[in-house]
Design a protein around this motif. Structure first.
Motif, PDB file in Angstrom:
ATOM      1  N   GLN A 196       0.748  -1.243   0.013  1.00  0.00           N
ATOM      2  CA  GLN A 196       0.108  -0.010  -0.073  1.00  0.00           C
ATOM      3  C   GLN A 196       0.943   1.206   0.050  1.00  0.00           C
ATOM      4  OE1 GLN A 196      -2.369  -1.162   3.583  1.00  0.00           O
ATOM      5  NE2 GLN A 196      -4.095  -0.748   2.119  1.00  0.00           N
ATOM      6  N   SER A 197       0.287   2.491  -0.249  1.00  0.00           N
ATOM      7  CA  SER A 197       1.053   3.755  -0.463  1.00  0.00           C
ATOM      8  C   SER A 197       0.969   4.609   0.973  1.00  0.00           C
ATOM      9  CB  SER A 197       0.486   4.689  -1.507  1.00  0.00           C
ATOM     10  OG  SER A 197       0.640   3.954  -2.649  1.00  0.00           O
ATOM     11  N   TYR A 198       1.865   5.065   1.253  1.00  0.00           N
ATOM     12  CA  TYR A 198       1.708   6.259   2.371  1.00  0.00           C
ATOM     13  C   TYR A 198       1.375   7.619   1.948  1.00  0.00           C
ATOM     14  CZ  TYR A 198       4.063   2.885   5.476  1.00  0.00           C
ATOM     15  OH  TYR A 198       4.456   1.824   6.380  1.00  0.00           O
ATOM     16  N   PHE A 199       0.319   8.160   2.890  1.00  0.00           N
ATOM     17  CA  PHE A 199      -0.091   9.557   2.353  1.00  0.00           C
ATOM     18  C   PHE A 199       0.251  10.394   3.777  1.00  0.00           C
ATOM     19  CE2 PHE A 199      -2.066   6.757  -0.335  1.00  0.00           C
ATOM     20  CZ  PHE A 199      -2.298   7.627  -1.570  1.00  0.00           C
ATOM     21  N   LEU A 200       0.369  11.530   3.669  1.00  0.00           N
ATOM     22  CA  LEU A 200       0.536  12.569   4.824  1.00  0.00           C
ATOM     23  C   LEU A 200      -0.350  13.563   4.696  1.00  0.00           C
ATOM     24  CD1 LEU A 200       2.732  12.995   7.163  1.00  0.00           C
ATOM     25  CD2 LEU A 200       3.775  14.755   5.402  1.00  0.00           C
ATOM     26  N   VAL A 201      -0.999  13.899   5.707  1.00  0.00           N
ATOM     27  CA  VAL A 201      -1.847  15.126   5.889  1.00  0.00           C
ATOM     28  C   VAL A 201      -1.398  15.969   7.112  1.00  0.00           C
ATOM     29  CG1 VAL A 201      -3.466  14.005   7.450  1.00  0.00           C
ATOM     30  CG2 VAL A 201      -4.115  15.847   5.869  1.00  0.00           C
ATOM     31  N   SER A 202      -1.079  17.377   6.718  1.00  0.00           N
ATOM     32  CA  SER A 202      -0.798  18.208   7.773  1.00  0.00           C
ATOM     33  C   SER A 202      -2.233  19.167   7.975  1.00  0.00           C
ATOM     34  CB  SER A 202       0.121  18.991   7.288  1.00  0.00           C
ATOM     35  OG  SER A 202       0.539  20.310   8.153  1.00  0.00           O
ATOM     36  N   LEU A 203      -2.820  19.257   8.861  1.00  0.00           N
ATOM     37  CA  LEU A 203      -3.867  20.133   9.355  1.00  0.00           C
ATOM     38  C   LEU A 203      -3.665  20.931  10.453  1.00  0.00           C
ATOM     39  CD1 LEU A 203      -5.950  18.880  12.210  1.00  0.00           C
ATOM     40  CD2 LEU A 203      -5.748  16.946  10.985  1.00  0.00           C
ATOM     41  N   ASP A 204      -4.177  22.091  10.311  1.00  0.00           N
ATOM     42  CA  ASP A 204      -4.072  23.363  11.180  1.00  0.00           C
ATOM     43  C   ASP A 204      -5.395  23.916  11.605  1.00  0.00           C
ATOM     44  OD1 ASP A 204      -1.603  25.308  11.947  1.00  0.00           O
ATOM     45  OD2 ASP A 204      -3.420  26.489  11.571  1.00  0.00           O
ATOM     46  N   LEU A 205      -5.834  24.102  12.854  1.00  0.00           N
ATOM     47  CA  LEU A 205      -6.941  24.504  13.255  1.00  0.00           C
ATOM     48  C   LEU A 205      -7.204  25.855  12.652  1.00  0.00           C
ATOM     49  CD1 LEU A 205      -7.289  22.881  16.813  1.00  0.00           C
ATOM     50  CD2 LEU A 205      -8.124  21.900  14.621  1.00  0.00           C
ATOM     51  N   ASP A 206      -8.358  26.302  12.164  1.00  0.00           N
ATOM     52  CA  ASP A 206      -8.533  27.623  11.628  1.00  0.00           C
ATOM     53  C   ASP A 206      -8.878  28.565  13.052  1.00  0.00           C
ATOM     54  OD1 ASP A 206      -8.420  26.677   9.069  1.00  0.00           O
ATOM     55  OD2 ASP A 206     -10.484  26.152   8.840  1.00  0.00           O
ATOM     56  N   HIS A 207      -8.473  29.705  12.784  1.00  0.00           N
ATOM     57  CA  HIS A 207      -8.730  30.722  13.797  1.00  0.00           C
ATOM     58  C   HIS A 207      -8.501  30.631  14.979  1.00  0.00           C
ATOM     59  CE1 HIS A 207     -10.198  32.671  10.374  1.00  0.00           C
ATOM     60  NE2 HIS A 207     -11.122  32.200  10.137  1.00  0.00           N
ATOM     61  N   PHE A 208      -7.340  29.694  15.512  1.00  0.00           N
ATOM     62  CA  PHE A 208      -7.374  29.146  16.895  1.00  0.00           C
ATOM     63  C   PHE A 208      -6.849  30.259  17.790  1.00  0.00           C
ATOM     64  CE2 PHE A 208      -5.065  26.857  20.230  1.00  0.00           C
ATOM     65  CZ  PHE A 208      -5.776  25.942  20.583  1.00  0.00           C
ATOM     66  N   LYS A 209      -6.065  31.339  17.207  1.00  0.00           N
ATOM     67  CA  LYS A 209      -5.674  32.353  18.098  1.00  0.00           C
ATOM     68  C   LYS A 209      -6.832  33.055  18.644  1.00  0.00           C
ATOM     69  CE  LYS A 209      -2.672  36.453  17.895  1.00  0.00           C
ATOM     70  NZ  LYS A 209      -3.571  37.321  18.694  1.00  0.00           N
ATOM     71  N   THR A 210      -8.008  33.062  17.679  1.00  0.00           N
ATOM     72  CA  THR A 210      -9.150  33.608  18.398  1.00  0.00           C
ATOM     73  C   THR A 210      -9.627  32.749  19.560  1.00  0.00           C
ATOM     74  OG1 THR A 210      -9.510  34.599  16.035  1.00  0.00           O
ATOM     75  CG2 THR A 210     -11.544  34.661  17.845  1.00  0.00           C
ATOM     76  N   ILE A 211      -9.721  31.543  19.413  1.00  0.00           N
ATOM     77  CA  ILE A 211      -9.928  30.932  20.649  1.00  0.00           C
ATOM     78  C   ILE A 211      -9.210  31.142  21.904  1.00  0.00           C
ATOM     79  CG2 ILE A 211     -10.253  28.323  21.515  1.00  0.00           C
ATOM     80  CD1 ILE A 211     -12.379  29.123  19.260  1.00  0.00           C
ATOM     81  N   ASN A 212      -8.080  31.283  21.981  1.00  0.00           N
ATOM     82  CA  ASN A 212      -6.942  31.501  22.941  1.00  0.00           C
ATOM     83  C   ASN A 212      -7.612  33.184  23.515  1.00  0.00           C
ATOM     84  OD1 ASN A 212      -5.756  29.176  23.373  1.00  0.00           O
ATOM     85  ND2 ASN A 212      -4.269  30.008  21.800  1.00  0.00           N
ATOM     86  N   ASP A 213      -7.668  34.059  22.513  1.00  0.00           N
ATOM     87  CA  ASP A 213      -8.109  35.419  22.725  1.00  0.00           C
ATOM     88  C   ASP A 213      -9.322  35.529  23.412  1.00  0.00           C
ATOM     89  OD1 ASP A 213      -5.374  35.945  21.720  1.00  0.00           O
ATOM     90  OD2 ASP A 213      -5.994  36.661  20.040  1.00  0.00           O
ATOM     91  N   THR A 214     -10.177  34.725  23.036  1.00  0.00           N
ATOM     92  CA  THR A 214     -11.760  34.921  23.507  1.00  0.00           C
ATOM     93  C   THR A 214     -11.882  33.969  24.862  1.00  0.00           C
ATOM     94  OG1 THR A 214     -12.400  35.300  21.260  1.00  0.00           O
ATOM     95  CG2 THR A 214     -14.119  34.777  23.075  1.00  0.00           C
ATOM     96  N   TRP A 215     -11.287  32.735  24.812  1.00  0.00           N
ATOM     97  CA  TRP A 215     -11.782  31.840  25.925  1.00  0.00           C
ATOM     98  C   TRP A 215     -10.468  31.720  26.780  1.00  0.00           C
ATOM     99  CZ3 TRP A 215     -16.800  31.154  25.930  1.00  0.00           C
ATOM    100  CH2 TRP A 215     -17.530  31.025  24.694  1.00  0.00           C
ATOM    101  N   GLY A 216      -9.621  31.948  26.517  1.00  0.00           N
ATOM    102  CA  GLY A 216      -8.272  31.763  27.240  1.00  0.00           C
ATOM    103  C   GLY A 216      -7.572  30.410  26.951  1.00  0.00           C
TER     104      GLY A 216
END
Length: 327
Positions: A196-216
């Motif tokens: 079988q073939s190997y695949f790689l996915v990179s995922l980055d949460l959208d607008h995560f800085k807003t979460i930290n700024d809003t909720w801590g």
């Protein structure tokens, strides 16, 4: 010690022996991750001490005391033997030897009781000193040897556990318990070559800085942990899942072809969109960069491609999968 001195000290020394057996059996139950029967152990020790006290101060009988003490020691140790024998085939290296020597120590308690029963009945009749008896000296010698070997194996097991714990800390992210960057590279270097073939996915949460700024940051950490658990629930045996820092996650996985790999990541995307995090019921999305790995040992180049594709997904509006697959 003379026989009268042994008789005087018998209940007190027996309590130390029995408590040691109790703690040892409880420690093994913790190692085996099973529930220990403390009440049963207490009653075994309680009635053994009563009997030993009776045969020390009311009707002194060294022979009976030796048999009672060894049977009680073996009975307390026996409480974890069924679980130990069930798990023995699955245990490895030092853990297996710890189990084997513990079993031998418990078994030897019953062997000593048998030896006492067969060969030391004449102690009280002939009034010879117990500590000069060949059978008693032989029994004590074997007991000491078994316990020294058990202590050596146990020490080795403890050292192995400490090294394994430190190695896990070195290779894993403390918040999410996923692999960290170092762990990902070390594990990926040992991947087997498959059809079988190997695949790689990179995922980055959208607008995560807003979460930290809003909720801590505490809520932000809870979301990161929740995302990691979501990915682990969908994990396949050969998957490598890592947190590369911040809100970026990496997954290296096997798929039959590019279409199957894309379906897998679309499933990830749907799971994330449908999941609510923390008691605030926060919804999250992510951007994804998916690429095919042509050479499993060329991980760094694949990571660079996946990162470029991730940036492209964010530039195009986020919450989407960008890929360079030949479908």
């Amino acid at each position: 010690m003379s026989n009268p001195q042994l008789t005087l000290a018998a209940p007190f020394t027996a309590i130390l022996y029995l408590l040691g057996s109790w703690l040892g059996a409880y420690a093994i139950s913790l190692k085996l991750n099973t529930v220990f029967q403390h009440k049963l152990a207490f009653w075994i020790i309680f009635f053994a001490v009563l009997a030993l006290t009776y045969y020390s101060y009311v009707e002194p009988q060294i022979w009976f005391r030796l048999i009672i003490l060894n049977l009680a020691l073996g009975s307390v140790g026996l409480l974890v033997i069924p679980t130990l024998l069930r798990q023995l085939p699955q245990t490895r290296s030092f853990d297996r030897w710890v189990s084997i020597f513990y079993f031998l120590n418990v078994l030897y308690s019953f062997v000593r009781a048998t030896i006492n029963f067969l060969f030391l009945e004449n102690i009280d009749h002939d009034h010879f000193t117990l500590t000069s008896s060949t059978w008693w000296l032989l029994g004590m010698s074997v007991n000491i040897i078994l316990n020294i070997l058990f202590a050596i194996v146990l020490s080795g097991c403890v050292i192995k556990d400490v090294i394994q714990h430190l190695n896990n800390e070195r290779l894993h992210d403390p918040l999410t318990h996923l692999l960290n960057r170092r762990g990902f590279f070390e594990k990926s270097a040992t991947l087997p070559v498959t059809s079988q073939s190997y695949f790689l996915v990179s995922l980055d949460l959208d607008h995560f800085k807003t979460i930290n700024d809003t909720w801590g940051h505490y809520i932000g950490d809870q979301i990161l942990y929740g995302v990691s658990q979501m990915m682990l629930q969908d994990k396949q045996p050969n998957d490598l899942i890592a947190r590369f820092g911040g809100e970026e996650f990496i997954c290296l996985f096997l798929a039959e072809d590019a279409a199957a790999a894309l379906v897998r990541i679309e499933h990830y995307k749907m799971l994330l969109e449908q999941t609510s995090f923390t008691h605030y019921q926060i919804k999250m999305t992510a951007s994804y960069g998916l690429t095919h790995i042509h050479n499993v040992h060329d991980i760094e180049y694949a990571l660079q491609r996946a990162d470029d594709l991730l940036y492209q997904a964010k530039t195009n509006g986020r919450n989407q999968i960008s890929f360079d697959l030949m479908l």
